[in-house]
Design an enzyme around this catalytic site. Structure first.
Site, PDB file in Angstrom:
ATOM      1  N   GLU A 152      -4.119  -1.035 -12.949  1.00 41.71           N
ATOM      2  CA  GLU A 152      -4.112  -0.177 -11.762  1.00 41.71           C
ATOM      3  C   GLU A 152      -5.529   0.348 -11.493  1.00 41.71           C
ATOM      4  O   GLU A 152      -6.216   0.812 -12.389  1.00 41.71           O
ATOM      5  CB  GLU A 152      -3.154   0.987 -11.986  1.00 41.71           C
ATOM      6  CG  GLU A 152      -3.107   1.997 -10.852  1.00 41.71           C
ATOM      7  CD  GLU A 152      -2.231   3.190 -11.193  1.00 41.71           C
ATOM      8  OE1 GLU A 152      -1.884   3.943 -10.262  1.00 41.71           O
ATOM      9  OE2 GLU A 152      -1.904   3.376 -12.391  1.00 41.71           O
ATOM     10  N   LYS A 182       1.856   0.324  -3.366  1.00 39.57           N
ATOM     11  CA  LYS A 182       2.762   1.213  -4.096  1.00 39.57           C
ATOM     12  C   LYS A 182       3.550   2.077  -3.120  1.00 39.57           C
ATOM     13  O   LYS A 182       2.977   2.738  -2.251  1.00 39.57           O
ATOM     14  CB  LYS A 182       1.966   2.097  -5.063  1.00 39.57           C
ATOM     15  CG  LYS A 182       2.845   2.969  -5.952  1.00 39.57           C
ATOM     16  CD  LYS A 182       2.002   3.790  -6.922  1.00 39.57           C
ATOM     17  CE  LYS A 182       2.877   4.646  -7.830  1.00 39.57           C
ATOM     18  NZ  LYS A 182       2.070   5.502  -8.733  1.00 39.57           N
ATOM     19  N   CYS A 239       2.247   1.641 -11.904  1.00 38.35           N
ATOM     20  CA  CYS A 239       2.347   2.872 -12.693  1.00 38.35           C
ATOM     21  C   CYS A 239       3.805   3.259 -12.894  1.00 38.35           C
ATOM     22  O   CYS A 239       4.622   2.442 -13.280  1.00 38.35           O
ATOM     23  CB  CYS A 239       1.533   3.990 -12.032  1.00 38.35           C
ATOM     24  SG  CYS A 239       1.220   5.408 -13.103  1.00 38.35           S
TER      25      CYS A 239
END
Length: 507
Positions: free
Chosen positions: A271, A329, A380
């Protein structure tokens, strides 16, 4: 409630203290400790306290005490971020953790209050495990959701985890809490041989069913194994977002890319491995596209994406000269990647964390094509939410792929907890999982939730290996939590019937 020579009930303050102590031990049932039988033992203690109290308000207090202690201990790592990166002193950071723990404790309090308000006797004992996992299910959904420390995750690598492909981790949690309730009933009626025999039979049936359920394969291999290289850069947060360090970080990752084995097909970076927008490095991206085309390797790079006036925490896929593909995301971290009620809360948040809270929500696609397969994408803590993982599976993902950066949480238990939840996602979907993280835990996970290989934390390195993509859907992958919710509804109706019968017999 004192049939069969039940134990003498201690005073309420002592029982409240006992609930607090039980809750403080709750994180030990999770990774990295992974004492999974402890989850059953602690719920046994809490449920015993719950059946020896008649007042709903006191039951709520017992649940709140357990829940507050559990989350204060189990999510204490949040204080590390607030202290190290939000410049909060330890007292204020600890107060923020306590506030989160208090919010999460409300759910446990609600479960026990409902059990005391609407159920009595054996009906209450039947309702307790159902209500316990239902509030966990709700906690993962309300107010953006927070699935941490849910009961089912304790059984990720235990035999009760066999229910995961069928009922999901909340169904696993229901079985776990159900075992605790059966043990409470056996203790409560310990002088009755039929009860003891029935309890033993029930435990054997649940154990056998879990092992049988876990032996069923709903997915099957598709295509050839995929060779992957997962890069763990081990870049300190203090350096990662330092403009003077960006060039060195890019060179570091490019060198790692160039050193991957010749037979690697997919290279995954963590990430925000590239800590700047793609619009700032068009030349580097073009060079990586050329290298990808020449060496027939696919790159998956964590990098913020700028589109007009919107910014995304994203993953960029480079596959030769093909147009760039993106995963953006969708499930953002409140107060980190976005600010709820920004007019009211924006100024104080920006005081501590200037510049944060400015990402936009992604909206798919949730699966990216990779060498004839599809990677179900998460970034994440999205991997902690079963419903987020399922989005990629519903789009035909044959393996799961997550990129993360747990450097924010320092030398804490957060990364190990996350790995355990990722393994449960693999077991629920029966898909292999590829995890690339900045400081750990970078890992390859089998379709049955077993960690095949991993890199140690806080070292730089490359994890090379292979996964076998899997086609097909598990019952959970197809229907999600619906079977678990239907089963819970049936059990609650049965608990209500038992409660009414017992109430009528007392009149």
């Amino acid at each position: 409630m004192h049939e069969g020579g039940a134990l003498k009930k201690p005073s309420f303050p002592l029982r409240l203290l006992a609930a607090f102590i039980l809750g403080a031990a709750w994180p030990l049932a999770f990774a990295p400790f992974a004492w999974w039988p402890l989850a059953i033992a602690l719920l046994f203690g809490l449920f015993w306290l719950a059946i020896t109290e008649e007042r709903p308000q006191r039951l709520a207090a017992l649940g709140a005490g357990f829940g507050f202690a559990a989350f204060a201990a189990g999510t204490s790592w949040i204080a590390i971020t607030l202290h190290n990166f939000a410049n909060m002193d330890w007292a204020l950071a600890g107060a923020a953790v306590a506030l989160l723990a208090a919010c999460c404790a409300v759910y446990a309090a609600l479960a026990l209050w409902l059990a005391g308000r609407f159920f009595v006797g054996n009906g209450r004992l039947l309702a307790l495990p159902v209500l316990w996992t239902l509030v966990e299910w709700a906690r993962a959904r309300l107010f953006t959701g927070f699935p941490w420390l849910a009961t089912g995750y304790t059984q990720t690598h235990a035999f009760l985890g066999g229910f995961a492909p069928w009922l999901g981790q909340y169904g696993v949690g229901l079985a776990t809490a159900g075992v605790a309730a059966i043990l409470v009933y056996m203790l409560q009626r310990r002088q009755s041989r039929p009860v003891l025999l029935g309890g033993v039979v029930s435990l054997l049936v649940i154990s056998g069913a879990a092992m049988a359920a876990g032996s069923v394969s709903f997915t099957h291999p598709v295509g050839k194994p995929l060779r992957v290289s997962l890069l763990q850069g081990n870049i300190a947060i203090s350096e990662k977002w330092n403009a003077a360090k960006v060039s060195a970080i890019l060179h570091h990752y490019v060198n790692m890319i160039l050193q991957t084995p010749p037979d690697t097909r997919l290279i995954v970076l963590p990430e925000t491995a590239f800590p700047l927008f793609q619009t700032e490095i068009p030349s580097l991206i073009e060079q990586l596209q050329q290298w990808s085309a020449t060496h027939r390797k696919i790159l998956l790079i964590g990098i913020p994406e700028e589109v007009g006036r919107k910014y995304y925490n994203a993953a960029m896929e480079i596959d030769g000269k093909a147009p760039l593909r993106w995963y953006r995301k969708e499930h953002l971290v409140p107060f980190g990647e976005y600010i709820p009620m920004p007019v009211l809360l924006g100024p104080p948040v920006h005081h501590f964390l200037p510049g944060l809270g400015s990402f936009s929500f992604g909206d798919g696609p949730y699966a990216l094509p990779v060498d004839g397969q599809k990677a179900g994408m998460t970034i994440c803590y999205e991997e902690s939410f079963s419903r987020d993982v399922r989005k990629g599976v519903r789009e035909g993902a044959t393996f799961l792929l997550n990129i993360s950066d747990y450097a924010w949480y320092g030398h804490s238990i957060a990364a190990a907890q996350s790995l355990q939840m990722a393994a449960m996602q693999s077991r629920q979907e029966q898909k292999p999982d590829v995890r690339a993280t900045n400081t750990g835990i970078t890992a390859l996970i089998s379709p049955h939730g077993r960690v095949i290989s991993q890199l140690p934390q806080f070292v730089g390195g490359t994890l090379n290996g292979a996964i076998q993509p899997m086609s097909g859907e598990t019952p959970f992958g197809r229907w999600g939590s619906l079977p678990y919710l239907l089963l819970s509804s049936v059990l609650l109706l049965l608990a209500l019937v038992l409660s009414r019968r017992q109430s009528s017999s007392r009149q």
